[in-house]
Design a protein around this motif. Structure first.
Motif, PDB file in Angstrom:
ATOM      1  N   ALA A   8      40.472  31.503  39.471  1.00 30.24           N
ATOM      2  CA  ALA A   8      40.870  32.296  39.003  1.00 30.24           C
ATOM      3  C   ALA A   8      40.120  33.884  39.250  1.00 30.24           C
ATOM      4  O   ALA A   8      39.054  34.383  39.578  1.00 30.24           O
ATOM      5  CB  ALA A   8      39.635  31.815  37.004  1.00 30.24           C
ATOM      6  N   THR A   9      40.875  34.816  37.882  1.00 26.19           N
ATOM      7  CA  THR A   9      40.580  36.119  37.910  1.00 26.19           C
ATOM      8  C   THR A   9      39.017  36.586  37.854  1.00 26.19           C
ATOM      9  O   THR A   9      38.263  36.796  38.498  1.00 26.19           O
ATOM     10  CB  THR A   9      41.388  37.015  37.099  1.00 26.19           C
ATOM     11  OG1 THR A   9      42.472  37.090  37.226  1.00 26.19           O
ATOM     12  CG2 THR A   9      41.158  38.193  36.721  1.00 26.19           C
ATOM     13  N   GLU A  10      38.047  36.037  37.409  1.00 26.29           N
ATOM     14  CA  GLU A  10      36.635  35.959  36.488  1.00 26.29           C
ATOM     15  C   GLU A  10      35.910  35.717  37.335  1.00 26.29           C
ATOM     16  O   GLU A  10      34.962  35.615  37.923  1.00 26.29           O
ATOM     17  CB  GLU A  10      36.459  35.199  34.943  1.00 26.29           C
ATOM     18  CG  GLU A  10      36.752  34.249  35.161  1.00 26.29           C
ATOM     19  CD  GLU A  10      37.947  33.442  34.624  1.00 26.29           C
ATOM     20  OE1 GLU A  10      38.354  32.702  34.668  1.00 26.29           O
ATOM     21  OE2 GLU A  10      38.764  34.493  34.535  1.00 26.29           O
ATOM     22  N   SER A  65      39.528  33.697  48.392  1.00 31.85           N
ATOM     23  CA  SER A  65      38.986  34.494  48.418  1.00 31.85           C
ATOM     24  C   SER A  65      39.733  35.493  47.120  1.00 31.85           C
ATOM     25  O   SER A  65      38.347  36.048  46.170  1.00 31.85           O
ATOM     26  CB  SER A  65      38.852  35.889  49.482  1.00 31.85           C
ATOM     27  OG  SER A  65      40.386  36.147  49.967  1.00 31.85           O
ATOM     28  N   GLY A  66      40.542  35.153  46.506  1.00 29.30           N
ATOM     29  CA  GLY A  66      41.753  35.884  45.239  1.00 29.30           C
ATOM     30  C   GLY A  66      42.278  36.820  45.694  1.00 29.30           C
ATOM     31  O   GLY A  66      42.473  37.587  44.370  1.00 29.30           O
ATOM     32  N   ARG A  89      39.580  42.961  37.953  1.00 28.65           N
ATOM     33  CA  ARG A  89      37.862  43.353  39.118  1.00 28.65           C
ATOM     34  C   ARG A  89      36.911  44.241  40.042  1.00 28.65           C
ATOM     35  O   ARG A  89      35.875  44.263  39.498  1.00 28.65           O
ATOM     36  CB  ARG A  89      37.458  41.509  39.694  1.00 28.65           C
ATOM     37  CG  ARG A  89      38.028  40.762  39.334  1.00 28.65           C
ATOM     38  CD  ARG A  89      37.037  39.723  38.122  1.00 28.65           C
ATOM     39  NE  ARG A  89      35.938  39.583  39.254  1.00 28.65           N
ATOM     40  CZ  ARG A  89      34.637  39.612  39.120  1.00 28.65           C
ATOM     41  NH1 ARG A  89      34.333  40.297  37.524  1.00 28.65           N
ATOM     42  NH2 ARG A  89      33.633  39.159  39.810  1.00 28.65           N
ATOM     43  N   PHE A  90      38.222  44.817  41.190  1.00 28.19           N
ATOM     44  CA  PHE A  90      37.398  46.061  41.759  1.00 28.19           C
ATOM     45  C   PHE A  90      38.162  46.797  41.413  1.00 28.19           C
ATOM     46  O   PHE A  90      38.927  47.115  41.837  1.00 28.19           O
ATOM     47  CB  PHE A  90      37.397  45.052  43.189  1.00 28.19           C
ATOM     48  CG  PHE A  90      36.675  43.937  42.658  1.00 28.19           C
ATOM     49  CD1 PHE A  90      35.211  43.491  42.476  1.00 28.19           C
ATOM     50  CD2 PHE A  90      36.881  42.516  42.998  1.00 28.19           C
ATOM     51  CE1 PHE A  90      34.486  42.541  42.896  1.00 28.19           C
ATOM     52  CE2 PHE A  90      36.551  41.796  43.475  1.00 28.19           C
ATOM     53  CZ  PHE A  90      34.887  41.870  42.326  1.00 28.19           C
ATOM     54  N   PRO A  91      39.052  47.920  40.522  1.00 27.38           N
ATOM     55  CA  PRO A  91      39.565  48.977  40.466  1.00 27.38           C
ATOM     56  C   PRO A  91      39.444  50.022  42.037  1.00 27.38           C
ATOM     57  O   PRO A  91      38.601  50.392  42.122  1.00 27.38           O
ATOM     58  CB  PRO A  91      39.274  49.782  39.041  1.00 27.38           C
ATOM     59  CG  PRO A  91      37.834  48.802  38.535  1.00 27.38           C
ATOM     60  CD  PRO A  91      37.534  47.736  39.249  1.00 27.38           C
ATOM     61  N   GLY A  92      40.831  50.074  42.181  1.00 28.22           N
ATOM     62  CA  GLY A  92      40.859  50.637  43.011  1.00 28.22           C
ATOM     63  C   GLY A  92      41.077  49.835  44.169  1.00 28.22           C
ATOM     64  O   GLY A  92      41.112  50.968  45.607  1.00 28.22           O
ATOM     65  N   LEU A  93      39.946  48.988  44.763  1.00 28.04           N
ATOM     66  CA  LEU A  93      39.924  48.298  45.903  1.00 28.04           C
ATOM     67  C   LEU A  93      41.112  48.448  47.066  1.00 28.04           C
ATOM     68  O   LEU A  93      40.905  49.250  48.020  1.00 28.04           O
ATOM     69  CB  LEU A  93      39.281  47.377  45.878  1.00 28.04           C
ATOM     70  CG  LEU A  93      38.362  46.374  47.298  1.00 28.04           C
ATOM     71  CD1 LEU A  93      37.441  47.244  47.840  1.00 28.04           C
ATOM     72  CD2 LEU A  93      37.659  45.013  46.926  1.00 28.04           C
TER      73      LEU A  93
END
Length: 102
Positions: A8-10, A65-66, A89-93
Motif C-alpha cells: 500500500a502507498t503508506e 518495493s512499491g 511518499r517521497f516528493p521529487g524522488l
C-alpha cells in the motif's frame, strides 16, 4: 497463479525503493515505463538483453518495493510506475531519478 505482493502507498519504504533503483537493469525498466506509461512485461523485456527469469526477478523487486504496479489481464501482466504513490511518499524522488536516465 499466486497473488502479487504490492505494498500500500503508506507501506512503501525509502530503503526498499533505493534498493530497487540501485540496479542498471531496473533503471532501464523504469525508464521505459516512464516513456510508455504502461506496458506488458514481455513488451518491456523485448529491448533489455537479460534472460526471462532474470527479468521476472527485476519486476518482482520493483513491484514489492512499491516502484511499480502490476495488473493481470487474462494471462498477461501489465506494469506501470506508481508515480502518484511515490510522489506522495517521497516528493521529487522519481523525477530526479528519471532525469538522470536521459
Amino acid at each position: 497463479m499466486r497473488e502479487l505482493t504490492q505494498p500500500a502507498t503508506e507501506d512503501i519504504r525509502l530503503v526498499e525503493v533505493f534498493h530497487a533503483l540501485a540496479d542498471p537493469v531496473r533503471l532501464q525498466i523504469i525508464g521505459q515505463l516512464a516513456a510508455k506509461g504502461r506496458d506488458s512485461c514481455s513488451g518491456v523485456g523485448e529491448t533489455i538483453d537479460v534472460h526471462r527469469t532474470t527479468m521476472s526477478h527485476h519486476y518482482r523487486v520493483l513491484r514489492e518495493s512499491g516502484v511499480t504496479w502490476t495488473e493481470m489481464e487474462g494471462r498477461t501482466r501489465y506494469v506501470s510506475l506508481r508515480r502518484k504513490d511515490l510522489e506522495a511518499r517521497f516528493p521529487g524522488l522519481l523525477d530526479a531519478v528519471l532525469t538522470q536516465l536521459v
